[in-house]
Design a protein around this motif. Sequence first.
Motif, short mmCIF file in Angstrom:
data_model
loop_
_atom_site.label_atom_id
_atom_site.label_comp_id
_atom_site.label_asym_id
_atom_site.label_seq_id
_atom_site.Cartn_x
_atom_site.Cartn_y
_atom_site.Cartn_z
N ILE A 77 0.84 -1.21 0.00
CA ILE A 77 0.00 0.00 0.00
C ILE A 77 0.87 1.26 0.00
CG2 ILE A 77 -1.71 1.32 1.29
CD1 ILE A 77 -2.76 -1.41 2.34
N ALA A 78 1.91 1.26 0.82
CA ALA A 78 2.78 2.43 0.90
C ALA A 78 3.47 2.72 -0.43
CB ALA A 78 3.83 2.25 2.00
N LEU A 79 3.81 1.67 -1.16
CA LEU A 79 4.54 1.85 -2.41
C LEU A 79 3.63 2.16 -3.61
CD1 LEU A 79 7.35 -0.85 -2.03
CD2 LEU A 79 7.49 1.64 -1.64
N LEU A 80 2.32 2.14 -3.41
CA LEU A 80 1.40 2.48 -4.51
C LEU A 80 1.68 3.87 -5.07
CD1 LEU A 80 -2.14 1.25 -3.39
CD2 LEU A 80 -0.78 0.40 -5.30
N LEU A 92 -2.14 -1.47 13.85
CA LEU A 92 -1.54 -1.47 12.51
C LEU A 92 -2.17 -0.40 11.62
CD1 LEU A 92 -1.27 -5.32 12.04
CD2 LEU A 92 0.65 -3.72 12.29
N GLU A 93 -3.48 -0.20 11.77
CA GLU A 93 -4.16 0.87 11.02
C GLU A 93 -3.62 2.24 11.43
OE1 GLU A 93 -8.47 -1.29 10.28
OE2 GLU A 93 -8.19 -0.07 12.08
N LEU A 94 -3.45 2.44 12.74
CA LEU A 94 -2.88 3.70 13.22
C LEU A 94 -1.45 3.87 12.73
CD1 LEU A 94 -4.28 3.68 16.86
CD2 LEU A 94 -4.86 5.30 15.04
N LEU A 95 -0.71 2.78 12.71
CA LEU A 95 0.66 2.81 12.20
C LEU A 95 0.68 3.29 10.74
CD1 LEU A 95 3.70 2.09 12.28
CD2 LEU A 95 3.03 -0.25 11.68
N TYR A 96 -0.18 2.69 9.92
CA TYR A 96 -0.22 3.07 8.51
C TYR A 96 -0.63 4.54 8.36
CZ TYR A 96 -1.45 3.73 3.74
OH TYR A 96 -1.53 4.25 2.47
N ALA A 97 -1.69 4.96 9.06
CA ALA A 97 -2.15 6.34 8.94
C ALA A 97 -1.07 7.32 9.37
CB ALA A 97 -3.43 6.54 9.77
N SER A 157 9.28 5.24 0.00
CA SER A 157 10.08 4.02 0.11
C SER A 157 10.67 3.90 1.51
CB SER A 157 11.19 4.02 -0.94
OG SER A 157 10.64 3.99 -2.23
N ASP A 158 11.18 5.01 2.05
CA ASP A 158 11.72 5.00 3.42
C ASP A 158 10.62 4.66 4.42
OD1 ASP A 158 14.19 5.81 2.44
OD2 ASP A 158 13.85 7.93 2.89
N ILE A 159 9.45 5.24 4.20
CA ILE A 159 8.32 4.99 5.10
C ILE A 159 7.92 3.51 5.04
CG2 ILE A 159 5.87 5.49 5.47
CD1 ILE A 159 7.80 7.67 6.54
N ALA A 160 7.98 2.91 3.85
CA ALA A 160 7.65 1.49 3.72
C ALA A 160 8.62 0.65 4.57
CB ALA A 160 7.69 1.05 2.26
N ASP A 161 9.90 1.03 4.57
CA ASP A 161 10.88 0.32 5.40
C ASP A 161 10.57 0.51 6.88
OD1 ASP A 161 12.21 -0.52 3.11
OD2 ASP A 161 13.69 1.11 3.19
N ARG A 162 10.21 1.73 7.25
CA ARG A 162 9.89 2.01 8.66
C ARG A 162 8.61 1.26 9.09
NH1 ARG A 162 11.94 1.97 13.17
NH2 ARG A 162 10.54 2.83 14.68
N LEU A 163 7.65 1.16 8.17
CA LEU A 163 6.44 0.40 8.46
C LEU A 163 6.79 -1.04 8.82
CD1 LEU A 163 3.92 1.62 5.75
CD2 LEU A 163 3.55 1.68 8.21
#
Length: 189
Positions: A99-102, A155-160, A174-180
Amino acid sequence: MSDTALESTRRRLTAKQADTVDRLGRAAVEILTRDGFSDLTVRRVAAEAGVGAATAYTYFSSKEHLVAEVFWRKLATASPALHDSDDAAGRVIDVLRHIALLVADEPQFAGAVTSALLGSDPDVEVLRLRIGRDIHDRLVAALGPDRDPDVIESLELLYAGALVRAGMGYGSYSDIADRLEKSARLILG
């Protein structure tokens, strides 16, 4: 994904109307890429798409609504994340990364999505709920039948939070995807 899931938040669409909405969405992304969110207007998008402004406003109440709709369509039509992992944490990480990389390749659009989803437009609220439900369902599917509702909410709060952080410029998507991934592993143990 059913056709009704991709219906506009404001009306049911004929094939011709759906084409107009798609053209408006593509024009919005082009303007965002070129000029950023602050220079985006529904009138400007309409002109770029070769559509009358009044027609564009029949589909989109605001630039926030337009951007949120484009993101919703991108998410709704994205194939599900491939679950290469046998463990729940790996599957959740696959979902969050996917989702983050979309929008990772479109930083201007990604930042606009964050701004748009934080807006108060009632049409954006409808889309926020659709997007939230879709992400929720993907996380539930990744976790499997023995899921803890508190873990899903975390996990939802993490993504938001990650989306807001990336939209504020505290790292690329991309950095955020790694942090997720790191954060999800902490939550899931």
